[in-house]
Design a protein around this motif. Structure first.
Motif, mmCIF file in Angstrom:
data_model
loop_
_atom_site.group_PDB
_atom_site.id
_atom_site.type_symbol
_atom_site.label_atom_id
_atom_site.label_comp_id
_atom_site.label_asym_id
_atom_site.label_seq_id
_atom_site.Cartn_x
_atom_site.Cartn_y
_atom_site.Cartn_z
ATOM 1 N N UNK A 644 -0.096 1.894 4.385
ATOM 2 C CA UNK A 644 1.017 1.567 5.366
ATOM 3 C C UNK A 644 1.738 2.551 6.242
ATOM 4 N N UNK A 645 1.966 3.522 5.319
ATOM 5 C CA UNK A 645 2.716 4.824 6.025
ATOM 6 C C UNK A 645 1.824 5.413 6.962
ATOM 7 N N UNK A 646 0.530 5.625 6.701
ATOM 8 C CA UNK A 646 -0.497 6.281 7.595
ATOM 9 C C UNK A 646 -0.673 5.390 8.729
ATOM 10 N N UNK A 647 -0.783 4.015 8.729
ATOM 11 C CA UNK A 647 -0.833 3.216 9.851
ATOM 12 C C UNK A 647 0.533 3.236 10.928
ATOM 13 N N UNK A 648 1.604 3.461 10.215
ATOM 14 C CA UNK A 648 2.791 3.800 11.010
ATOM 15 C C UNK A 648 2.808 5.114 11.734
#
Length: 822
Positions: A644-648
């Motif tokens: 999720x943090x990589x997606x953001x």
């Protein structure tokens, strides 16, 4: 006398049973009689000898033996044909039944992530067949093969398909070949013609081994093969291909492949799907796969007098776009995408092997080309397996945490997953553990896939977390390491890219990434301070229309053994083109990066605004980790949070790389409205007026918010540089970020000496004293290099000293006028 008679009879028996060598004229005479009467009487055989003088030297008993042998051979041939036909049908049915049973053993592994794009339940599962497949004789299959050959040749050499030149292909002697795509036809089609330095037999051998060069090919099983009377070969094939994203099901094909030689000496390999309507055998549907259709396709290989071959390739498919979400259908309806994935990929593989054979290609680290190709294939295949998560590889879904944006799949049988490449001595195995994959897919707007992947490759610090890398590296060393918390962009060290190999046209790079100084404490010294990744980067040419861009990597240890196990993770960005990708004609411009090329007035200098204003792509992310059984839930929580943090982070980068000019319907992107930015904008404008004597902006704006807005959207590239021995950029407006191809966060990684060319650096250092003393200096026209290595020219530039409220020097500002990418 009796003894003498017996000896005479024995001698006569031996004489009549001895082997007789018949001439071709004798055989022809006997065959004529056999066609009329396979079992002639004694009188008919004696009459034959009297009527044919060429048989006068043959004994009647020998003639009788010839007919007996001829009848026996005919009986054997018919029996072999009957058994062969039965074997074909039985193999086809048993193979399909076996696959069906394997797939039914566990639940589906494809996920329905990214509910914002599609709703769940999009996978189409075909019902289990209730009846065995129909029988088919070799004669019937040969009829289908000859029909396939005729239709293929009409496409390869004629106009059976409405062909147009593929957009964006480079003309000239260095090009891959002449590539065309279908303008209008059933399904999608692509055709290519090129010259390769390999003999036709070698070309056919390479192309028929589809899993070795088609990265989307999961398996290709030859269920049966038999020769034809004209010297050709017919094969029945079952092929599975991977789905490119987590949002669609994989495809499979059931085809007949026909290899033969034409009268002019050309070698042909043609292929088409089999179906019950054609009279050929059928194969049961396989769960989790959508049965796609291959229309007559293949390879026409002509030998050249001076050596080498002229190869014509035709790929024509119906990929059943109805079975995928509507937003993804352009991916399955684009002939340009098919050309990049199959047709051009085949030509590139042939050229690569041909140049390796001549010794023209130089590889690093003393590795042989075959070994490096194997590494590339393993990285690509491992990433595809992670994205697809097939149940027969041991994958199963893990329950979600209530939010469906990230899917977690686990594989508790890593030995099954890695097959023979994993053993207890080379890592990636833990007692009672397995492999966990976190994956997600999403839509991106107005950012070229090549540009995004190049940025992710060059600026790992924008999205990676060194603690997560350290955790992955620990699996290789069988070292205990606590499950870390994730924070994208938390990469605290630097990366060094060590080139390993690249393909002939530089469309694919294999490299080793050395991650230095990732900041582990002394208590964690069990790990090496430096970490290494084997990385595959492809599709980073913005001019390659329809090309998929990928960045796939896997941790490796310092030994880098040929049989080292690989656990790939990474990114895949696929452009979503319109269905009518050939309708614009051969001259249609599809330069995906042209929208970033801006002139002084803020208008595009190339490209079609209508074509690029709605550029969309689908991004797929998959990260794999090892886990021990008692820590499975902890690793799952970490992986879910990390993805999720990589997606953001990737979404933030994509927005930064997509200029607001591309998305006028959304409105311009606001400038960074921090108090520091507002103050800096005021200082820049005040200093410009002080030194130059005129206002930077024609409008008389007192409010700092208005000044910052005007500065941010100014058409010329404006950027601030620190006053240090090694100047570093600290701020840039939107045009400056576009020219440097970077983001505000990554500016600190860029130094001035890496951007200016040699003349620019000389001019700057010559005028540096003038800038400090007089306050400004004009710089001549020159060239800058973006962080991606792209040259951008500018007509002229001006540099001035920025003073703060205490009249102290704060920074130096550069303004590059009338810039554009070369």
């Amino acid at each position: 006398m009796a003894v003498m008679a017996n000896n005479k009879d024995a001698k006569n028996s031996m004489d009549t049973s001895k082997y007789v060598r018949y001439t071709s004229e004798q055989v022809e005479a006997l065959e004529r009689v056999y066609s009329e009467c396979p079992k002639p009487s004694s009188l008919r055989r004696q009459q034959l000898i009297r009527e044919c003088p060429i048989l006068s030297n043959i004994e009647p008993k020998q003639i009788k033996v010839w007919f007996q042998n001829r009848r026996c051979r005919e009986k054997q041939r018919k029996e072999a044909s009957r058994l062969q036909t039965k074997q074909v049908s039985q193999l086809v049915y048993e193979n399909g039944y076996m696959r069906q049973q394997l797939q039914n053993a566990s639940v589906a592994a494809t996920d329905t992530s990214c509910e914002s794009v599609v709703t769940s339940g999009q996978h189409q599962h075909n019902p289990t067949p209730q009846h065995p497949p129909r029988d088919a004789s070799p004669a019937g299959l040969l009829s289908i093969a000859e029909e396939t050959l005729a239709e293929f040749l009409s496409k390869a050499k004629g106009a059976a398909v409405d062909w147009v030149q593929m957009p964006g292909m480079k003309p000239g002697p260095d090009s891959i070949g002449i590539v065309a795509i279908s303008n209008t036809c059933n399904g999608v089609a692509a055709r290519a013609c090129g010259l390769v330095g390999l003999d036709p037999t070698k070309v056919a051998e390479i192309l028929k081994d589809r899993p070795s060069w088609l990265r989307d090919c999961r398996c290709l099983d030859v269920l049966t093969a038999f020769p034809t009377g004209n010297g050709g070969t017919i094969e029945l094939l079952y092929m599975q291909t991977y789905a490119a994203t987590t949002l669609a099901s994989a495809r499979d094909f059931w085809t007949l492949r026909y290899t033969t030689v034409l009268e002019d000496g050309s070698l042909v390999v043609c292929e088409r799907s089999l179906s019950g309507t054609q009279g050929g055998p059928s194969i049961p549907p396989v769960q989790h796969f959508v049965r796609a259709e291959m229309l007559p396709s293949g390879y026409l290989i002509q030998p050249c007098e001076g050596g080498g071959s002229i190869i014509r390739i035709v790929d024509h498919m119906d990929l059943e776009p109805w079975s995928v979400p509507e937003v993804l259908r352009p991916l399955y309806e684009s002939s340009t995408v098919l050309a990049q994935k199959m047709t051009i990929a085949a030509l590139r593989r042939l050229r690569q092997i041909a140049q390796e054979a001549t010794g023209e290609v130089v590889f690093g680290w003393g590795r042989q080309p075959a070994v490096l190709r194997t590494f590339s294939q393993r990285l690509s295949r491992g990433f595809n397996e992670a994205v697809n998560g097939f149940t027969d590889d041991g994958w199963s879904l893990l329950g979600s945490d209530g939010v469906e944006d990230v899917t977690i799949a686990i594989n508790s049988s890593p030995n099954k997953h890695f097959a023979s490449q994993v053993n207890a001595s080379n890592g990636l195995t833990t007692l009672g553990g397995g492999i966990l994959c976190a994956k997600a897919s999403m839509l991106l707007q107005n950012v070229p896939p090549a540009l995004l992947v190049r940025f992710l490759r060059e600026h790992r610090s924008e999205w990676a977390d060194s603690n997560i890398d350290a955790y992955s590296a620990a699996a290789l060393k069988a070292s205990p390491y606590s499950v870390p918390g994730s924070r994208a962009g938390g990469f605290s060290g630097s990366q060094v890219i060590l080139p390993l190999a690249h393909t002939v046209e530089h469309e694919e790079f294999l490299e080793v990434i050395k991650l230095e100084g990732h900041g582990l404490t002394q208590e964690e010294a069990v790990l090496s301070r430096d970490m290494f990744l084997l990385q595959l980067c492809s599709g980073i040419d913005e001019n390659a229309a329809g090309a998929c861009a990928e960045l796939v990597f896997a941790p490796i240890d310092e030994s880098f053994a040929d049989d080292a196990p690989l656990l790939p993770s990474g990114f895949r960005v696929i452009p979503l083109e319109s269905r009518t990708d050939g309708s614009g004609g051969p001259n249609r411009t599809l330069d995906l990066a042209s929208a970033l090329e801006v002139g002084s007035a803020g208008t595009r200098t190339s490209g079609d605004s209508g074509a690029n204003s709605n550029l969309r792509s689908v991004l797929t992310i998959a990260f794999q980790f090892t886990y021990e059984s008692h820590l499975r839930e902890n690793v799952a929580a970490m992986a879910r949070q990390y993805v999720r943090s990589v997606v953001a982070s990737v979404q933030r980068v994509a927005m930064a790389l997509a200029p607001s000019r591309l998305s006028a319907h959304v409105g311009p992107r606001p400038p960074p409205g921090t108090p520091e930015a507002l103050t800096l904008a005021r200082w820049i404008c005040q200093s410009y007026r002080l030194h130059i004597g005129v206002d930077l902006f024609r409008a008389d704006c007192e409010a700092s918010e208005s000044v910052l807005k005007l500065l941010w959207h100014h058409s010329d590239a404006i950027m601030c540089c620190s006053v240090k021995s090694l100047p570093v950029f600290t701020f840039a407006n939107q045009a400056g970020l576009d020219m440097l191809e970077t983001t505000l966060v990554a500016l600190q990684d860029i130094s001035l000496d890496k951007i200016l060319d040699e003349n620019g650096r000389k001019s700057f250092f010559t005028d540096y004293g003038q800038i400090i003393q007089q306050g400004y200096a004009y710089l001549p026209a020159g060239i800058c290099l973006s962080s991606m290595g792209r040259p951008a020219s500018y007509d002229r530039a001006i540099a001035w000293k920025v003073l703060n409220d205490e009249d102290s020097t704060h920074c130096i500002v550069f303004m590059f006028m009338n810039w554009s990418f070369m």
